[in-house]
Design an enzyme around this catalytic site. Structure first.
Site, PDB file in Angstrom:
ATOM      1  N   GLY A 219      10.272  -9.951  -2.764  1.00  0.00           N
ATOM      2  CA  GLY A 219       9.296  -9.871  -1.671  1.00  0.00           C
ATOM      3  C   GLY A 219       8.050 -10.667  -2.011  1.00  0.00           C
ATOM      4  O   GLY A 219       6.927 -10.292  -1.643  1.00  0.00           O
TER       5      GLY A 219
ATOM      6  N   GLY B   9       3.648  -8.705  -2.693  1.00  0.00           N
ATOM      7  CA  GLY B   9       4.412  -9.479  -3.673  1.00  0.00           C
ATOM      8  C   GLY B   9       3.775 -10.825  -3.931  1.00  0.00           C
ATOM      9  O   GLY B   9       3.683 -11.294  -5.078  1.00  0.00           O
TER      10      GLY B   9
ATOM     11  N   SER C 179       5.635   4.093  -1.625  1.00  0.00           N
ATOM     12  CA  SER C 179       4.633   4.158  -0.551  1.00  0.00           C
ATOM     13  C   SER C 179       4.091   5.574  -0.470  1.00  0.00           C
ATOM     14  O   SER C 179       4.731   6.522  -0.942  1.00  0.00           O
ATOM     15  CB  SER C 179       5.306   3.808   0.779  1.00  0.00           C
ATOM     16  OG  SER C 179       4.482   4.184   1.870  1.00  0.00           O
TER      17      SER C 179
ATOM     18  N   TYR D   1      12.647   4.646   6.986  1.00  0.00           N
ATOM     19  CA  TYR D   1      11.811   4.006   5.951  1.00  0.00           C
ATOM     20  C   TYR D   1      11.299   5.082   4.982  1.00  0.00           C
ATOM     21  O   TYR D   1      11.324   4.896   3.765  1.00  0.00           O
ATOM     22  CB  TYR D   1      10.666   3.270   6.648  1.00  0.00           C
ATOM     23  CG  TYR D   1       9.635   2.634   5.746  1.00  0.00           C
ATOM     24  CD1 TYR D   1       9.906   1.437   5.087  1.00  0.00           C
ATOM     25  CD2 TYR D   1       8.378   3.195   5.587  1.00  0.00           C
ATOM     26  CE1 TYR D   1       8.937   0.832   4.274  1.00  0.00           C
ATOM     27  CE2 TYR D   1       7.409   2.603   4.796  1.00  0.00           C
ATOM     28  CZ  TYR D   1       7.692   1.420   4.140  1.00  0.00           C
ATOM     29  OH  TYR D   1       6.741   0.827   3.346  1.00  0.00           O
TER      30      TYR D   1
HETATM   31  P1  NDP Z   1       5.208  -7.907   3.783  1.00  0.00           P
HETATM   32  O1  NDP Z   1       5.991  -7.820   5.038  1.00  0.00           O
HETATM   33  O2  NDP Z   1       3.995  -8.738   3.777  1.00  0.00           O
HETATM   34  O3  NDP Z   1       6.142  -8.380   2.586  1.00  0.00           O
HETATM   35  C1  NDP Z   1       7.458  -7.934   2.487  1.00  0.00           C
HETATM   36  C2  NDP Z   1       8.221  -8.900   1.617  1.00  0.00           C
HETATM   37  O4  NDP Z   1       9.581  -8.471   1.502  1.00  0.00           O
HETATM   38  C3  NDP Z   1       8.245 -10.292   2.181  1.00  0.00           C
HETATM   39  O5  NDP Z   1       8.063 -11.211   1.116  1.00  0.00           O
HETATM   40  C4  NDP Z   1       9.642 -10.440   2.754  1.00  0.00           C
HETATM   41  O6  NDP Z   1       9.963 -11.819   2.730  1.00  0.00           O
HETATM   42  C5  NDP Z   1      10.417  -9.586   1.746  1.00  0.00           C
HETATM   43  N1  NDP Z   1      11.714  -9.144   2.254  1.00  0.00           N
HETATM   44  C6  NDP Z   1      11.991  -8.438   3.355  1.00  0.00           C
HETATM   45  N2  NDP Z   1      13.310  -8.239   3.472  1.00  0.00           N
HETATM   46  C7  NDP Z   1      13.878  -8.831   2.393  1.00  0.00           C
HETATM   47  C8  NDP Z   1      15.214  -8.979   1.945  1.00  0.00           C
HETATM   48  N3  NDP Z   1      16.246  -8.460   2.636  1.00  0.00           N
HETATM   49  N4  NDP Z   1      15.433  -9.658   0.800  1.00  0.00           N
HETATM   50  C9  NDP Z   1      14.398 -10.186   0.104  1.00  0.00           C
HETATM   51  N5  NDP Z   1      13.131 -10.086   0.467  1.00  0.00           N
HETATM   52  C10 NDP Z   1      12.866  -9.417   1.619  1.00  0.00           C
HETATM   53  O7  NDP Z   1       4.852  -6.390   3.391  1.00  0.00           O
HETATM   54  P2  NDP Z   1       4.068  -5.764   2.144  1.00  0.00           P
HETATM   55  O8  NDP Z   1       3.646  -6.812   1.216  1.00  0.00           O
HETATM   56  O9  NDP Z   1       3.057  -4.853   2.693  1.00  0.00           O
HETATM   57  O10 NDP Z   1       5.217  -4.885   1.499  1.00  0.00           O
HETATM   58  C11 NDP Z   1       5.558  -4.956   0.113  1.00  0.00           C
HETATM   59  C12 NDP Z   1       6.036  -3.585  -0.323  1.00  0.00           C
HETATM   60  O11 NDP Z   1       4.965  -2.662  -0.231  1.00  0.00           O
HETATM   61  C13 NDP Z   1       7.161  -3.017   0.539  1.00  0.00           C
HETATM   62  O12 NDP Z   1       8.095  -2.381  -0.298  1.00  0.00           O
HETATM   63  C14 NDP Z   1       6.447  -2.003   1.404  1.00  0.00           C
HETATM   64  O13 NDP Z   1       7.322  -0.994   1.802  1.00  0.00           O
HETATM   65  C15 NDP Z   1       5.393  -1.502   0.439  1.00  0.00           C
HETATM   66  N6  NDP Z   1       4.243  -0.828   1.050  1.00  0.00           N
HETATM   67  C16 NDP Z   1       3.440  -1.493   1.952  1.00  0.00           C
HETATM   68  C17 NDP Z   1       2.352  -0.837   2.510  1.00  0.00           C
HETATM   69  C18 NDP Z   1       1.452  -1.467   3.511  1.00  0.00           C
HETATM   70  O14 NDP Z   1       0.638  -0.747   4.139  1.00  0.00           O
HETATM   71  N7  NDP Z   1       1.504  -2.782   3.708  1.00  0.00           N
HETATM   72  C19 NDP Z   1       2.021   0.563   2.150  1.00  0.00           C
HETATM   73  C20 NDP Z   1       2.913   1.133   1.185  1.00  0.00           C
HETATM   74  C21 NDP Z   1       3.971   0.451   0.663  1.00  0.00           C
HETATM   75  P3  NDP Z   1      11.117 -12.628   3.498  1.00  0.00           P
HETATM   76  O15 NDP Z   1      10.969 -12.383   4.943  1.00  0.00           O
HETATM   77  O16 NDP Z   1      10.791 -14.038   3.078  1.00  0.00           O
HETATM   78  O17 NDP Z   1      12.407 -12.163   2.924  1.00  0.00           O
END
Ligand code: NDP
Length: 355
Positions: free
Chosen positions: A13, A19, A142, A155
């Site tokens: 991610g 990430g 989370s 989720y």
């Molecule tokens: P983003 O949507 O900004 O980032 C999510 C990342 O996951 C992207 O890089 C996306 O990239 C990647 N991703 C999604 N599906 C896949 C897949 N099948 N294979 C590989 N990569 C994948 O969200 P966040 O940065 O906020 O989320 C990061 C983590 O933090 C997650 O686990 C989320 O659940 C957790 N989180 C977020 C919170 C928030 O408020 N934002 C709160 C608590 C936890 P791509 O599309 O290029 O694959």
């Protein structure tokens, strides 16, 4: 644990949000990074940002829901940098919807990416961490992994699953005496593109409820965990408050959330949904670390208590007492109010959708 400028770190991610920001923070400390996600263009942008910050970066396009791809990611990272020291399971997606309006395909996908993706990550990483003589596995959960909320049932299930998986794996490794740390990161609401990436079946775009933090605050905690063994790090006081309140009285948390329909309305903006999401396929484009809900640039709670185990233990005792007192007071004041001020999510969502 090796110093960060000698570590080979894999981040899933890494094309967006937490990430991506974490990759840059590791880069600033001179780490060797393997960046994984599906969006190659955004991964290459992240790699440039890492290099500009002083780090080294290698990109491996990966869908974490596919075991073959996760295994290949681990192999390529180990070959490219000669070993893996830290693996960060961070990729995530969500669908905002009442449970009954989720399709079976959406349910499967949310579990596959969020839960299986992290389990596959651990399975692929562990042989390489052992081969390196030890290392760190960091799983990003989370605040909804310690307490469920409506509109994100599956989720929440995945994030609770990550917690159980992490605890079980940590004990197996500890029992064996393996030199592998397993850390659970528990973020509060974070200002990332997560909310634009999410699929919404509410008719409107989603938003983080309550206090929001900038992605640097989580990145800081993840980088810290790669050098300092920690069982779990709550990022932002709201996540810890959920955890404590949930331990004291889950029913009270139900009531607090349901009163006036807050648990629903607080997750909904007034803006119509765009119809675009990244649940099954990436959205493409250059990507970004930040979203559109500006937040706090640091968390005094996390830096003070979560980074220092002794202070954390004292704080937990004091907080548990305060939360119990708060719970008792609120419980007696709220009694029955949730039922009187009933929020009808179906009606509200129907109104939002104009049906
Ligand atoms: P983003 O949507 O900004 O980032 C999510 C990342 O996951 C992207 O890089 C996306 O990239 C990647 N991703 C999604 N599906 C896949 C897949 N099948 N294979 C590989 N990569 C994948 O969200 P966040 O940065 O906020 O989320 C990061 C983590 O933090 C997650 O686990 C989320 O659940 C957790 N989180 C977020 C919170 C928030 O408020 N934002 C709160 C608590 C936890 P791509 O599309 O290029 O694959």
């Amino acid at each position: 644990m090796r110093p960060l400028n000698e570590q080979s770190v894999v981040i899933t991610g890494a094309s967006s949000g937490i990430g991506r920001r974490t990759a840059i923070e590791f880069g600033r400390r001179g780490a060797m990074l393997t960046l994984a996600a599906r969006n190659e263009e955004a991964l290459n942008e992240t790699a440039e940002e890492v290099r500009a910050a002083g780090g080294r970066a290698h990109v491996v396009v990966t869908d974490v829901a596919e075991w073959d791809q996760v295994e290949r990611l681990a192999q390529q990272a180990a070959e490219h940098w000669e070993r893996i020291d830290t693996w960060v399971n961070n990729a995530g997606v969500t669908v905002y919807s009442l449970f009954e309006t989720l399709s079976v395909a959406e349910i499967d996908r949310v579990i596959r990416v969020n839960l299986l993706g992290q389990i596959y990550g651990a399975k692929a990483a562990l042989p390489h961490l052992r081969h390196a003589g030890g290392g760190t596995l960091i799983n990003v959960s989370s605040e909804v992994g310690v307490r469920g909320v409506p509109l994100q049932s599956v989720y929440c299930a995945a994030k609770h699953g990550i917690k159980g998986f992490t605890e079980a794996l940590r004990m197996e490794l500890e029992h064996e005496g393996a030199n592998i740390q397993v850390t659970l990161i528990v973020p509060s609401g974070i200002n990332t593109p997560f909310f634009e990436h999410a699929r919404s079946k509410m008719g409107v775009k989603p938003k983080p409820p309550g206090a929001v933090y900038e992605p640097e605050v989580v990145a800081d905690a993840i980088v810290f965990a790669a050098e300092n063994p920690r069982r779990e790090i709550f990022v932002g006081a709201p996540a810890k408050s959920y955890d404590l309140l949930q331990r004291v009285s889950p029913r009270l948390v139900d009531r607090m959330m349901l009163a006036g329909g807050h648990a629903f309305e607080d997750q909904m903006t007034d803006s119509p949904d765009s119809g675009f999401d990244n649940v099954f396929e990436t959205q493409g484009g250059k990507g970004s670390s930040r979203g559109v809900f500006p937040g706090r640039a640091s968390s005094w709670y996390t830096r003070t208590f979560e980074h220092h185990p002794a202070l954390k233990a004292v704080a937990a005792g004091v907080a548990a007492g305060s939360v119990a007192a708060l719970a008792l007071g609120l419980g007696s004041r709220l009694g029955g109010k949730a039922d009187r001020r009933r929020f009808d999510p179906r009606g509200s969502l129907r109104r939002t959708l104009g049906r």
